[in-house]
Design an enzyme around this catalytic site. Structure first.
Site, PDB file in Angstrom:
ATOM      1  N   TYR A 178     -17.740  34.700   4.269  1.00 39.70           N
ATOM      2  CA  TYR A 178     -16.573  33.829   3.614  1.00 39.70           C
ATOM      3  C   TYR A 178     -17.345  32.809   2.706  1.00 39.70           C
ATOM      4  O   TYR A 178     -17.780  31.732   3.283  1.00 39.70           O
ATOM      5  CB  TYR A 178     -15.683  33.080   4.622  1.00 39.70           C
ATOM      6  N   PRO A 236      -1.103  38.202  10.702  1.00 38.23           N
ATOM      7  CA  PRO A 236       0.235  38.102  11.353  1.00 38.23           C
ATOM      8  C   PRO A 236       1.637  38.296  10.737  1.00 38.23           C
ATOM      9  O   PRO A 236       2.772  38.573  11.318  1.00 38.23           O
ATOM     10  CB  PRO A 236      -0.034  36.599  12.283  1.00 38.23           C
ATOM     11  N   PHE A 244      -1.948  39.819   2.585  1.00 40.47           N
ATOM     12  CA  PHE A 244      -1.640  39.391   1.189  1.00 40.47           C
ATOM     13  C   PHE A 244      -0.360  39.519   0.498  1.00 40.47           C
ATOM     14  O   PHE A 244      -0.127  39.116  -0.548  1.00 40.47           O
ATOM     15  CB  PHE A 244      -2.869  39.708   0.412  1.00 40.47           C
ATOM     16  N   PRO A 265       3.196  39.320   2.081  1.00 34.29           N
ATOM     17  CA  PRO A 265       3.647  38.988   3.410  1.00 34.29           C
ATOM     18  C   PRO A 265       5.004  39.833   3.430  1.00 34.29           C
ATOM     19  O   PRO A 265       5.832  40.271   2.830  1.00 34.29           O
ATOM     20  CB  PRO A 265       4.086  37.504   3.223  1.00 34.29           C
ATOM     21  N   LEU A 266       5.225  40.078   4.795  1.00 35.32           N
ATOM     22  CA  LEU A 266       6.521  40.926   5.169  1.00 35.32           C
ATOM     23  C   LEU A 266       7.868  40.316   4.778  1.00 35.32           C
ATOM     24  O   LEU A 266       8.292  39.277   5.006  1.00 35.32           O
ATOM     25  CB  LEU A 266       6.493  41.114   6.803  1.00 35.32           C
TER      26      LEU A 266
END
Length: 292
Positions: free
Chosen positions: A66, A215, A219, A221-222
């Site tokens: 990272y 969750p 990248f 999003p649901l």
């Protein structure tokens, strides 16, 4: 002094003295855009880490790729010397190219270098937990014996306390467990991405932690009308609902939501106070098949 908050209870990693609060913190977002280079505001990143510790979080997930190196250096700046109960979990198996690309680094030599990079940038003599991160966007079959054996040898040499896995299949978990104990598995899992349902339950039976990433879908999003409706009905954000669902899914699930904002950190942790009733859980479970 900041009052510690509800962090969803705790879970002890098998064969260890590490008892982790179920709400942890994922450090990926502490680096710059694209997880590359330094953040725009290092002081803000330091503040988030210190606030997390003040609130009682004792599980930080990171990696030396990272940044690269940036996130671990910020963790060291913010928290070293580390609190006695803090468990830092890192992962190896990739490197960053000069063009910010993500590239596999799975040879024993590359894994050893990654372990030493983590040790150096975190400022420690031994790493608490190291996850072997299997390369690929999704878990794919294939032997991990060479890679996991290399990490097991470093564990025997005293560089690593405990070992875990990331982005792996159930067969690879068993292959690794035949080489050395596995204390945690970190895979993609959420309301819509339920491929690991059986693995979550199997690991729970073995007392092994399961740590889902992305969750709310990562990248992208649901987007779900069901999730929107549930969030509105319980007066919570979609992320809080997604995290609460994971906490209620299985007691061996540990969460590592990431953020570079103190405000967002507090918002994420409120998920531990959200108790979803059975019918709501059933409605959310249906997202995996309807995606709507």
């Amino acid at each position: 002094m900041i009052a510690q908050v509800n962090l969803g209870g705790s879970f002890t990693l098998p064969g260890t003295s590490f008892t982790l609060k179920r709400m942890g913190y994922g450090a990926m977002q502490l680096a710059g855009s694209g997880v590359w280079g330094p953040p725009r505001n290092v002081d803000a990143a330091v503040a988030v880490l210190r606030e997390a510790i003040a609130l009682g979080i004792n599980h930080i997930d990171t990696s030396d790729f990272y940044g690269p190196h940036v996130t671990n250096q910020i963790i060291r700046q913010a928290l070293h010397p580390y609190p006695e109960d803090l468990v830092i979990v890192t992962k190896v198996g990739a490197v960053r190219g000069a063009d910010a690309s993500w590239n596999p680094a799975q040879s024993p030599t590359e894994l050893r270098q990654a372990v030493h990079d983590n040790l150096s940038n975190l400022g420690v003599d031994v790493l608490d937990v190291v996850n072997l991160r299997r390369w690929g966007e999704e878990p794919n079959e294939g032997s991990i014996a060479e890679q996991f054996t290399a990490l097991a040898k470093m564990q025997q040499q005293g560089l690593i306390r405990h070992l875990g896995l990331s982005n792996v299949t159930a067969a690879q978990v068993e292959e690794a467990r035949a080489i050395a104990p596995v204390v945690c598995v970190q895979n993609q899992y959420n309301l819509a991405h339920r491929d690991d349902d059986a693995l979550v339950d199997d690991l729970a039976g073995k007392g092994i932690a399961y740590v889902p990433f992305f969750p709310l879908g990562g990248f992208n999003p649901l987007q779900s009308s069901t999730l929107d409706t549930v969030a509105a009905s319980v007066g919570a954000t979609k992320m809080q609902v997604a995290l609460a669902w994971l906490l209620q899914r299985s007691d061996n699930i540990l969460l590592i939501p990431g953020t570079s904002s103190v405000e967002h950190l507090h918002e994420n942790l409120k998920a531990a106070n959200l108790q979803l009733p059975p019918q709501t859980i059933a409605d959310l479970d249906a997202i995996a098949t309807t995606k709507g």
